[in-house]
Motif scaffolding. Structure first.
Motif, short mmCIF file in Angstrom:
data_model
loop_
_atom_site.label_atom_id
_atom_site.label_comp_id
_atom_site.label_asym_id
_atom_site.label_seq_id
_atom_site.Cartn_x
_atom_site.Cartn_y
_atom_site.Cartn_z
N LEU A 5 -7.67 0.32 -0.13
CA LEU A 5 -7.36 -1.44 -0.09
C LEU A 5 -8.61 -1.52 1.35
N THR A 22 -2.77 -9.24 3.74
CA THR A 22 -1.94 -9.21 4.34
C THR A 22 -1.53 -8.42 5.48
N GLN A 24 -0.44 -5.56 8.15
CA GLN A 24 0.53 -4.73 8.41
C GLN A 24 -0.39 -3.44 9.18
N ASP A 26 0.63 -0.13 10.78
CA ASP A 26 1.16 1.19 11.02
C ASP A 26 1.65 1.23 12.54
N ASN A 36 2.99 15.82 7.74
CA ASN A 36 3.33 16.26 6.63
C ASN A 36 2.82 17.14 5.84
N ALA A 38 3.74 19.88 2.24
CA ALA A 38 4.08 19.77 0.95
C ALA A 38 3.60 21.51 0.45
N GLU A 47 -0.47 17.48 5.39
CA GLU A 47 -1.27 15.75 5.99
C GLU A 47 -1.32 15.48 7.72
N ILE A 188 8.52 19.34 2.42
CA ILE A 188 8.24 19.13 0.90
C ILE A 188 8.58 21.11 0.57
N ARG B 60 11.38 -2.97 2.26
CA ARG B 60 10.67 -2.49 3.43
C ARG B 60 12.53 -2.67 4.81
N ALA B 250 3.85 14.30 -3.06
CA ALA B 250 5.12 13.44 -2.80
C ALA B 250 4.32 11.85 -1.27
N PHE B 251 3.66 12.66 -0.62
CA PHE B 251 3.46 12.15 0.53
C PHE B 251 2.66 10.61 0.58
N GLN B 254 3.99 8.15 -1.52
CA GLN B 254 5.22 7.60 -0.62
C GLN B 254 4.09 6.74 0.22
N ARG B 255 3.18 6.97 0.59
CA ARG B 255 1.91 5.95 1.96
C ARG B 255 1.58 5.33 0.71
N ASN B 258 4.33 2.48 0.97
CA ASN B 258 4.35 1.50 1.73
C ASN B 258 3.22 0.73 2.32
N GLU B 259 2.40 1.44 2.01
CA GLU B 259 1.45 0.51 2.23
C GLU B 259 0.47 -0.88 1.35
N TYR B 260 1.89 -1.20 0.68
CA TYR B 260 1.53 -1.61 -0.76
C TYR B 260 1.55 -3.24 -0.31
N PRO B 261 0.53 -3.81 -0.92
CA PRO B 261 -0.25 -4.78 0.14
C PRO B 261 0.33 -6.09 -0.55
N ASP B 262 1.11 -6.30 -1.68
CA ASP B 262 1.05 -7.07 -2.15
C ASP B 262 2.95 -7.12 -2.35
#
Lengths: 211, 417
Positions: A5, A22, A24, A26, A36, A38, A47, A188, B60, B250-251, B254-255, B258-262
């Motif tokens: 991205l 954008t 944002q 962390d 993390n 799984a 991870e 998980i 969020r 899954a992780f 999820q990320r 969470n980081e979806y820019p739009d």
């Protein structure tokens, strides 16, 4: 994946498209990392992410040979998960793949500082627009004091002979990296998702009842 | 052996008072173990509110808040999720299935949830149990609704009954032009599904056709036929349940969310959010443990009192024993054996009572409170607790033992005038 991205965004800016930026970031807490995990079949994917402070003790841009060597050494240590996050013996886990890298997070831009040196990433991160964006910052702050954060990231894949016998994880990680204080662990499994916490005082996590 | 035989005979000769003490210990042990079972059962029932859903996606905010409104239907969403983002994210290759959820309307005191019929297959509770229909079937027509067991019971609804959905919560304006028809009633689950009215996602759009900016549009109401012919694709949803093809992804997904820019979105792992929520409400758990510990303490005290008061009646017995050569240590041993035997008998009877009670109350607890207690063996903690009961009994018996030791040999032999 997470590098795609910012690169994409940088490309768009460079080619002159108008695209809303954008903003944002962390969250970043010194002393606290995340792991993390799984589990599916005999595969365990992990991870790991921790602030640069936890691993090497500094987060400024490494320029001296000593600092660069420290990062190099840390990445090497992070690439052997079995000596950081030790599964109990009877699970019979071995490392199938591991990769660690250092990420620099600067004002929302993520600069990928892989020890394998990917030229493309460097190019984008140091592109013209980037410099213009931060022109103000450079005027106001001394470069050394610039508020930048770094994160070490690692990905592992383990193969376990008897994954059902995976009942504990011992975090020798805290011995290896004296600045690390705690790790938030998310797991998980077939049964669902579980959260654990390991810290310097309690470096072992009991995974019984999670599968 | 003589000591044990003596202790047993002595206990038998006082069978009424001893029986009462044993029963008191049994009751408290059963209570203690029962409270423990309830505590773990409540925790498990809570954690089992949703299972087999890998991620929940919403605006969020915080993981607990997202869980509260999407699963427990408590509180409201800070923002909606645009349909475009939902489609973009759920068309990612990792996604196996996705079920959208739209909240915001109500019927009487119950929340109305717009979703797709896939919800009834995908929503699982208690380790993979599916929702089952007590009557009827899932919605099929635009104006069909499915209701939870509590809704059916409280309002006395059955299949075929018309219901009117109100716009917003506890609103006075009702969407009275468009009554829904109940197509199915769910079985009791003990989850928030019991108190929910389910309608199709397109139905939520349909009831808002004549509404604009929070008020009714002027002019005649749009007729049902016109609405049926309309494109009722939603513009936004409240949240979505997502399943991934492989847990290993899954992780990553999820990320990505969470980081979806739009759009500022968030994905949570329901199990972890439930655990966080339990940590907040879990104070009650500590209170329950405290109560059960007090129950056991009271029973042990009762036992000590009974042994002590029995001592007076038994002065003669002690004197005779000592006069035939029993040393103070033998007397102490006798007391100890008696106390431990009583505690052991009490504990055994208590375990029996617990399982009889569990067998009898289980179906009722499940049906009435959605509290599912598995018939499991004693946990390690239970066994440790039982050991403690025996140890405490031994300790308590020392008091009368010392007293018996200090009373003279002659005491009890002489007849006091």
């Amino acid at each position: 994946m997470r590098y795609v991205l910012p690169i994409l965004a940088a490309t768009l800016v460079q080619t002159g498209h108008v695209h809303a930026e954008t903003r944002q970031m962390d969250s970043h807490e010194h002393g606290s990392g995340t792991l993390n995990i799984a589990l599916e079949g005999s595969t365990v994917v992990m991870e790991f992410e921790a602030p640069g402070y936890d691993i090497v003790g500094f987060e400024y841009e490494a320029t001296s040979d000593k600092d660069l060597a420290a990062i190099e050494a840390a990445i090497e240590k992070l690439e052997s998960p079995m000596s950081l996050f030790v599964p109990n013996n009877s699970a019979g886990c071995t490392v199938a793949a591991s990769h660690a890298s250092l990420m620099t997070e600067e004002d929302g831009h993520e600069e990928h500082k892989d020890h394998e040196h990917d030229d493309d990433h460097e190019e984008h991160a140091e592109g013209e627009d980037h410099d213009e964006d931060h022109a103000d910052d450079h005027d106001e702050h001394d470069h050394e004091d610039e508020a930048s954060h770094t994160e070490f990231e690692a990905e592992y894949a383990l193969t376990c002979d008897s994954p059902e016998k995976l009942t504990s994880l011992a975090f020798t990680y805290f011995q290896t990296f004296p600045n690390a204080e705690e790790l938030d662990i998310q797991l998980i499994t077939e049964k669902g998702a579980f959260a654990f916490e390991a810290d310097r005082a309690n470096p072992t996590v009991d995974l019984q009842g999670t599968q | 052996m003589t000591l044990v035989r003596l202790a047993l005979k002595s206990l038998l000769s006082r069978r009424f008072t001893v029986g009462l003490t044993v029963f008191a210990i049994a009751l408290s042990v059963a209570l203690f173990l029962g409270v423990e079972k309830l505590r773990t059962g409540a925790r498990a029932s809570f954690a089992d509110t949703i299972s087999k859903t890998d991620l929940i996606m919403g605006a969020r905010s915080g993981s607990v808040q997202l869980l509260l409104y999407s699963v427990f239907r408590i509180g409201n969403a800070t923002n909606n999720v645009s349909w475009q983002s939902y489609e973009e994210l759920t068309s990612r290759p990792e996604v196996d299935w996705a079920v959208p959820i739209s909240l915001g309307d109500s019927h009487k005191q119950f929340r109305v949830m717009g979703t797709t019929a896939a919800y009834f297959d995908r929503y699982k509770y208690r380790n993979g149990r599916s929702l089952a229909f007590e009557q009827g079937v899932a919605f099929d027509d635009l104006f069909d609704a499915v209701i939870g067991a509590d809704v059916a019971q409280t309002l006395g609804y059955a299949v075929g009954h018309p219901i009117i959905v109100a716009h917003g919560l506890a609103s006075f304006t009702e969407h009275d032009e468009l009554p829904f028809r109940i197509s199915g009633v769910l079985e009791k689950t003990g989850t928030p599904a019991d108190s929910t009215v389910f309608v199709g996602l397109d139905a939520i759009e349909a009831i808002h056709v004549d509404w604009q900016g929070g008020g009714r549009k002027s002019g005649p109401a749009t007729t049902e036929d016109v609405i049926r012919a309309m494109d009722l694709k939603p513009k936004a949803i409240t949240a979505a349940m997502i399943g991934v093809k492989s847990r290993l992804q899954a992780f990553g997904l999820q990320r990505a969310i969470n980081e979806y820019p739009d759009e500022p979105l968030q994905a949570i792992l329901p199990g972890i959010a439930l655990q966080e929520l339990w940590e907040i409400v879990g104070v009650a758990e500590t209170a329950l443990t405290g109560v059960s510990a007090m129950v056991v303490a009271t029973a042990l005290l009762g036992m000590a009192v009974m042994i002590l008061s029995g001592l007076n009646e038994r002065r003669r017995e002690m004197a005779i024993l000592r006069s035939v050569g029993a040393g103070p240590l033998t007397i102490a041993g006798l007391m100890l054996t008696e106390a431990v035997t009583m505690a052991a008998a009490g504990a055994a009877l208590g375990i029996g009572l617990l399982y009889v009670g569990l067998l009898g109350l289980r179906p009722w607890l499940d049906a009435a409170y959605g509290l599912y207690l598995p018939l499991s063996g004693l946990t390690q903690k239970d066994v440790i607790m039982l050991g403690l009961v025996l140890a405490a009994a031994a300790l308590v018996s020392l008091v009368p033992a010392i007293r018996a030791y200090r009373l003279s040999v002659a005491d009890g032999m002489m007849v006091k005038v």
